[in-house]
Design an enzyme around this catalytic site. Structure first.
Site, PDB file in Angstrom:
ATOM      1  N   ASP A  61      40.763  -3.962  70.813  1.00  0.00           N
ATOM      2  CA  ASP A  61      41.205  -2.738  70.143  1.00  0.00           C
ATOM      3  C   ASP A  61      40.259  -2.491  68.964  1.00  0.00           C
ATOM      4  O   ASP A  61      39.943  -3.420  68.210  1.00  0.00           O
ATOM      5  CB  ASP A  61      42.654  -2.916  69.655  1.00  0.00           C
ATOM      6  CG  ASP A  61      43.212  -1.660  69.008  1.00  0.00           C
ATOM      7  OD1 ASP A  61      44.056  -0.999  69.634  1.00  0.00           O
ATOM      8  OD2 ASP A  61      42.797  -1.358  67.864  1.00  0.00           O
ATOM      9  N   ASN A  69      37.737   7.890  62.175  1.00  0.00           N
ATOM     10  CA  ASN A  69      37.861   9.318  62.522  1.00  0.00           C
ATOM     11  C   ASN A  69      38.005  10.182  61.274  1.00  0.00           C
ATOM     12  O   ASN A  69      37.408  11.248  61.171  1.00  0.00           O
ATOM     13  CB  ASN A  69      39.082   9.534  63.421  1.00  0.00           C
ATOM     14  CG  ASN A  69      38.784   9.235  64.884  1.00  0.00           C
ATOM     15  OD1 ASN A  69      37.723   9.558  65.388  1.00  0.00           O
ATOM     16  ND2 ASN A  69      39.737   8.615  65.565  1.00  0.00           N
ATOM     17  N   ASP A  78      34.376   9.733  69.194  1.00  0.00           N
ATOM     18  CA  ASP A  78      34.156   9.732  70.651  1.00  0.00           C
ATOM     19  C   ASP A  78      32.838   9.042  70.991  1.00  0.00           C
ATOM     20  O   ASP A  78      32.764   8.255  71.940  1.00  0.00           O
ATOM     21  CB  ASP A  78      34.119  11.164  71.189  1.00  0.00           C
ATOM     22  CG  ASP A  78      35.507  11.790  71.262  1.00  0.00           C
ATOM     23  OD1 ASP A  78      36.491  11.091  70.949  1.00  0.00           O
ATOM     24  OD2 ASP A  78      35.596  12.974  71.634  1.00  0.00           O
ATOM     25  N   GLU A 104      41.760   3.778  72.183  1.00  0.00           N
ATOM     26  CA  GLU A 104      40.671   2.963  71.622  1.00  0.00           C
ATOM     27  C   GLU A 104      40.890   1.499  71.994  1.00  0.00           C
ATOM     28  O   GLU A 104      40.588   0.601  71.235  1.00  0.00           O
ATOM     29  CB  GLU A 104      40.564   3.158  70.098  1.00  0.00           C
ATOM     30  CG  GLU A 104      41.848   3.492  69.390  1.00  0.00           C
ATOM     31  CD  GLU A 104      42.602   2.258  68.900  1.00  0.00           C
ATOM     32  OE1 GLU A 104      43.657   1.973  69.497  1.00  0.00           O
ATOM     33  OE2 GLU A 104      42.156   1.620  67.939  1.00  0.00           O
TER      34      GLU A 104
HETATM   35  P1  GH3 Z   1      44.099  -1.116  63.834  1.00  0.00           P
HETATM   36  O1  GH3 Z   1      42.941  -1.888  63.274  1.00  0.00           O
HETATM   37  O2  GH3 Z   1      45.397  -1.694  63.415  1.00  0.00           O
HETATM   38  O3  GH3 Z   1      44.005  -0.984  65.313  1.00  0.00           O
HETATM   39  O4  GH3 Z   1      44.019   0.334  63.170  1.00  0.00           O
HETATM   40  P2  GH3 Z   1      43.725   1.723  63.882  1.00  0.00           P
HETATM   41  O5  GH3 Z   1      43.500   2.735  62.838  1.00  0.00           O
HETATM   42  O6  GH3 Z   1      42.630   1.567  64.897  1.00  0.00           O
HETATM   43  O7  GH3 Z   1      45.065   1.932  64.688  1.00  0.00           O
HETATM   44  P3  GH3 Z   1      45.923   3.211  64.993  1.00  0.00           P
HETATM   45  O8  GH3 Z   1      46.655   2.874  66.237  1.00  0.00           O
HETATM   46  O9  GH3 Z   1      46.708   3.605  63.782  1.00  0.00           O
HETATM   47  O10 GH3 Z   1      44.896   4.366  65.284  1.00  0.00           O
HETATM   48  C1  GH3 Z   1      44.177   4.474  66.453  1.00  0.00           C
HETATM   49  C2  GH3 Z   1      43.301   5.698  66.305  1.00  0.00           C
HETATM   50  O11 GH3 Z   1      42.459   5.847  67.448  1.00  0.00           O
HETATM   51  C3  GH3 Z   1      44.091   6.971  66.176  1.00  0.00           C
HETATM   52  C4  GH3 Z   1      43.486   7.902  67.190  1.00  0.00           C
HETATM   53  O12 GH3 Z   1      43.218   9.149  66.660  1.00  0.00           O
HETATM   54  C5  GH3 Z   1      42.189   7.223  67.571  1.00  0.00           C
HETATM   55  N1  GH3 Z   1      41.775   7.527  68.938  1.00  0.00           N
HETATM   56  C6  GH3 Z   1      42.396   7.195  70.093  1.00  0.00           C
HETATM   57  N2  GH3 Z   1      41.728   7.721  71.142  1.00  0.00           N
HETATM   58  C7  GH3 Z   1      40.648   8.376  70.651  1.00  0.00           C
HETATM   59  C8  GH3 Z   1      39.585   9.134  71.257  1.00  0.00           C
HETATM   60  O13 GH3 Z   1      39.487   9.291  72.466  1.00  0.00           O
HETATM   61  N3  GH3 Z   1      38.651   9.665  70.412  1.00  0.00           N
HETATM   62  C9  GH3 Z   1      38.716   9.504  69.052  1.00  0.00           C
HETATM   63  N4  GH3 Z   1      37.764  10.035  68.291  1.00  0.00           N
HETATM   64  N5  GH3 Z   1      39.732   8.834  68.467  1.00  0.00           N
HETATM   65  C10 GH3 Z   1      40.678   8.261  69.251  1.00  0.00           C
HETATM   66 MG    MG Z   2      45.230   0.743  69.314  1.00  0.00          MG
HETATM   67 MG    MG Z   3      42.839   0.248  66.554  1.00  0.00          MG
END
Ligand code: GH3
Ligand code: MG
Ligand code: MG
Length: 195
Positions: A61, A69, A78, A104
């Site tokens: 992850d 972002n 992305d 992610e």
């Molecule tokens: P942690 O270290 O605990 O995993 O923190 P985190 O911020 O990665 O975890 P969280 O689950 O709060 O956030 C995941 C983020 O991933 C939020 C979401 O917008 C982003 N994300 C998920 N899929 C995509 C994608 O396809 N593109 C982009 N740019 N961002 C994505």
């Molecule tokens: Mg996650």
């Molecule tokens: Mg994460």
């Protein structure tokens, strides 16, 4: 030499192969999506002979990706996911399966690889991603991972993945940019055994 008909047949066969490979792959990264990945694993497990083979799973992850972002924008996010996916696929064996399991999150299956080796491989992948130079100097983009294996950690894919996910959670809690596998089983020395 091939006549026009033969060339057309080959072109159709190649196109059909291309379509087969495209089905079930994620648009952004080209990796397997969750469902086809799951189906491939089920096939592997059915073929596998319990007790004689193993299959290890690593779940990764992206760390603090929400912040990435927020700071650099979704498009850059992305692109980072694309780079991570590309690196993971490049670094594994052709027989390993790499999937974009969720937003992610990436899951890799290592057929016929024991869990200690898979943990070392996952750790190497973590280091390679950290070295890509994604993110900012203050906040380089990293990933965390958890590793588990079949059948030691469960009899179904779901059970093994759950265990890997628990270890991923442990890696997050321990500060991120880390891979956690099962605790190595200590080998009992002759003196421990009282021999
Ligand atoms: P942690 O270290 O605990 O995993 O923190 P985190 O911020 O990665 O975890 P969280 O689950 O709060 O956030 C995941 C983020 O991933 C939020 C979401 O917008 C982003 N994300 C998920 N899929 C995509 C994608 O396809 N593109 C982009 N740019 N961002 C994505
Ligand atoms: Mg996650
Ligand atoms: Mg994460």
């Amino acid at each position: 030499m091939l006549g026009g008909h033969g060339v057309a047949t080959i072109a159709i066969a190649l196109w059909a192969r291309h379509l087969r490979l495209m089905v079930g792959t994620d648009q952004l990264t080209g990796l397997l999506q969750r469902r086809p990945f799951y189906e491939r694993i089920e096939e592997e497990l059915q073929r596998a002979d319990i007790g004689r083979t193993t299959l290890s799973i690593a779940i990764f992850d992206v760390d603090e990706f929400k912040r990435f972002n927020d700071q650099l924008g979704h498009l850059e996010g992305d692109r980072a996911l694309q780079r991570i996916g590309e690196q993971l696929r490049k670094a594994v064996r052709t027989t390993d399966l790499v999937s974009r399991y969720g937003g992610e999150e990436f899951v890799i299956a290592f057929p016929r690889m024991d869990v200690q080796l898979a943990t070392r491989r996952a750790e190497a992948l973590r280091a390679e991603i950290a070295a890509l130079g994604l993110g900012t100097e203050d906040a380089p983009l990293t990933i965390s991972g958890g590793v588990a294996s079949w059948p030691a950690d469960g009899t179904t894919f779901e059970e093994v993945l759950r265990r890997a996910d628990e270890r991923l959670y442990g890696a997050k809690a321990a500060g991120r940019n880390l891979v956690i596998g099962p605790r190595p089983v200590p080998l009992r020395s002759a003196s421990d055994a009282g021999v």
